[in-house]
Design an enzyme around this catalytic site. Structure first.
Site, PDB file in Angstrom:
ATOM      1  N   HIS A  37      46.753  14.522  34.581  1.00  0.00           N
ATOM      2  CA  HIS A  37      46.068  14.855  35.840  1.00  0.00           C
ATOM      3  C   HIS A  37      45.998  13.669  36.846  1.00  0.00           C
ATOM      4  O   HIS A  37      45.696  12.750  36.620  1.00  0.00           O
ATOM      5  CB  HIS A  37      44.732  15.201  35.293  1.00  0.00           C
ATOM      6  CG  HIS A  37      43.548  15.475  36.237  1.00  0.00           C
ATOM      7  ND1 HIS A  37      42.423  15.082  36.407  1.00  0.00           N
ATOM      8  CD2 HIS A  37      43.685  16.244  37.357  1.00  0.00           C
ATOM      9  CE1 HIS A  37      41.723  15.446  37.408  1.00  0.00           C
ATOM     10  NE2 HIS A  37      42.390  16.329  38.133  1.00  0.00           N
TER      11      HIS A  37
HETATM   12 CA    CA Z   1      49.919  16.206  37.557  1.00  0.00          CA
END
Ligand code: CA
Ligand code: VJV
Ligand code: ZN
Length: 414
Positions: free
Chosen positions: A199
Site C-alpha cells: 500500500h
Molecule cells: Ca500499491
C-alpha cells in the site's frame, strides 16, 4: 525494432545517477540497489538510451527535502552514520518509536536502526543514496514542468512508505510526495497511481486532506499466511477498501484503495486496473500523473504474493500513457532483481514506443549469468512468472472492489 527512433513523438527522459548502485542496506536485506545496475544493463543492451534524453541526476538539497519532511528528521538523516548513530540517538531519544510487537530489532529515532535486520537500517553511504534518488525524482519533475519531456522516468525513486518524520519499509525520504508537491505548482490536479504490491501509505497520508491530489493504490491486503497460526498482516496493514481520505476534510473521497488477496493473475489484475483507473481518469481529469511501478507485484518476487507477468505489469503503464498528460514514472519495490530489470526495461520501451526482442541482448549485457538458466528466465525478456502463489481471488471479489470504487468516484466531478 531496437528503440532507436521516436515513433509517436513522445519526449522521454531518463533520470539516474549510477552512484546509487554501490549502496548496501546489508548483506541479506531484501532491498538491493544493484537491481538498478541490472536494469541499466538491459536498457542499454537494447539501445533504449538512444530513444531518450539521459540526465545525470544531482543530489537533492536539504531544503528540497524539507518541503515535506520534518526539519529534525532531515537533519538526522543528513548527519547519521553507523559510527554516529549512538551519539545522535541520545539527542533524539524522544523521537524513537516503539518496536514492532514480537520483533527483536531495536529501533532508534525516526524508526531508523543500527541493526542490519531492520527494515530501515543505517548504512554507510546512506545519505548519498537517499539524496540521489530524491534528486533524480525532482529533476524528472523539472523536465516535465519545463515541457522538455512528456514522460520522465526515475527507476531509483518511488519510495512510497516514508512519512513526514519517520522512515518506514525501506523508505527514508518520500521522493513521490516531494515530486507531487512540485507538480502542484504547475498543475491543478495530480493523480498518483501505485502498482507496487504494498500500500502507498506515505503518499496517501501526505495528501489525505487534499482534493488536488488523488491517490490510487493497488496492493496485497490481509493476513500473510492463512494457514499459519501467526496472523500477521501484509505490510503496512493500511489501505482498506473503505479508506478514502480524511473524512473531515475537502480530501474526503480523494483516496482510492484496491486491497487484493494473494495470487491475483494477469487477467484479474488488468480487469481491476482498467475498470478503476479508467473511471478515475474520467472523473478526476488529472493534469499530470505519477505512476509508481513497484515490481514486487510480479510473480516470483521474494516479498510479493501476486502472479503477474511482465507484460501485464507493463499494460498498466501503457494504459496510463494513453491519458496523454505529463507522466512521471517511478520505480519502488522489487526483490527478485533479474525480473525487476526485465519489467523496468520493458516499461522503458513502452514509454518510448519501442518493441523489444524476446531474446535478451546477452552479447552486450555485462552480467548475462543473472538472466540465464532455467530458474533465471533462460535468457528471455518475458519468462513465465505466474503460478508461484495459489490464486485466492474470485470474480465476486473483483466486482465488489470495482463497485465500491465506482461508487466513491461519483463524489468526484470536475
Ligand atoms: Ca500499491
Ligand atoms: O513486515 C514488515 C515489518 C516487520 C518488522 C521488521 N522486520 C524486519 C520485518 C517484519 C513488520 N516490514 C516489511 C516492509 C516491506 C517494505 C516494502 C517496501 C516497498 O516495496 O513497498 C517500497 C520500496 C518487510 N517485509 C519483509 C521484510 N520487511 C524483511 C526485512 C528484512 C529482512 C527480511 C525481510 C530486513 C533485513 C533483513 N532481512 C536482513
Ligand atoms: Zn513494495
Amino acid at each position: 525494432e531496437n528503440g532507436i527512433e521516436r515513433p509517436q513523438g513522445y519526449n522521454v527522459s531518463y533520470h539516474y545517477n549510477r552512484r546509487v548502485e554501490n549502496m548496501h542496506f546489508g548483506r541479506t536485506h531484501p532491498m538491493k540497489p544493484w537491481r538498478l545496475t541490472l536494469t541499466k544493463h538491459l536498457v542499454m543492451g537494447y539501445g533504449l538510451q538512444f530513444a531518450m534524453d539521459n540526465y545525470d541526476a544531482l543530489p537533492a538539497t536539504k531544503e528540497t527535502v524539507a518541503a515535506f519532511h520534518d526539519e529534525d528528521y532531515v537533519d538526522f538523516l543528513s548527519k547519521v552514520s553507523p559510527q554516529t548513530f549512538q551519539e545522535l540517538s541520545l539527542i533524539y531519544e524522544d523521537r524513537t518509536p516503539q518496536s514492532y510487537p514480537g520483533d527483536m530489532v531495536k529501533l532508534g529515532p525516526f524508526n531508523l536502526s543500527p541493526s542490519p535486520g531492520a527494515d530501515c537500517p543505517v548504512f554507510d553511504g546512506m545519505q548519498e543514496y537517499l539524496f540521489l534518488y530524491t534528486g533524480a525524482t525532482m529533476e524528472a519533475v523539472s523536465a516535465l514542468t519545463n515541457h522538455q519531456s512528456d514522460i520522465a522516468i526515475n527507476w531509483s525513486g518511488g519510495l512510497h512508505h516514508a512519512h513526514k518524520s519517520e522512515a518506514s519499509g525501506f523508505c527514508y525520504i518520500n521522493d513521490i510526495v516531494l515530486g507531487i508537491l512540485e507538480l502542484l505548482r504547475c498543475h491543478q490536479r495530480v493523480l498518483y497511481i501505485d502498482i507496487d504490491v504494498h500500500h502507498g501509505d506515505g503518499v496517501e497520508e501526505a495528501f489525505a486532506s487534499s482534493d488536488r491530489v488523488m491517490t490510487l493504490s493497488f496492493h496485497r491486503y490481509g493476513i500473510i499466511d492463512e494457514d499459519s497460526k501467526e496472523k500477521h498482516l501484509f505490510f503496512p496493514g493500511t489501505g482498506a477498501l473503505n479508506s478514502n481520505g480524511n473524512e473531515n476534510s475537502i480530501g474526503n473521497h480523494f483516496a482510492l484503495n484496491v486491497p487484493i488477496p494473494k495470487g491475483i493473475d494477469d487477467e484479474q489484475f488488468l480487469y481491476l486496473f482498467e475498470m478503476i483507473t479508467g473511471r478515475t481518469l474520467e472523473h478526476f481529469r488529472p493534469q499530470a500523473i505519477v505512476l509508481q511501478c513497484g515490481a514486487d507485484s510480479l510473480g516470483g518476487d521474494r516479498l510479493g504474493q501476486f502472479n503477474l507477468n511482465i507484460r501485464a505489469h507493463g499494460e498498466c503503464l501503457a494504459f496510463v500513457k494513453k491519458a496523454g498528460v505529463p507522466l512521471l514514472i517511478l520505480g519502488g519495490g522489487g526483490y527478485t532483481a533479474r525480473n525487476v530489470a526485465r519489467a523496468w526495461t520493458h516499461e522503458t520501451a513502452l514509454a518510448v514506443g519501442a518493441t523489444l526482442n524476446e531474446e535478451l541482448p546477452m552479447h552486450i549485457v555485462p552480467r548475462p549469468q543473472a538472466f540465464m538458466g532455467k530458474d533465471h528466465g533462460d535468457g528471455k525478456l518475458y519468462p513465465e512468472l505466474a503460478g508461484f502463489h495459489k490464486n485466492n481471488v474470485t470474480q465476486k471479489e473483483l466486482d465488489l472492489l470495482v463497485e465500491h470504487c465506482h461508487e466513491e468516484l461519483r463524489y468526484i466531478q470536475h
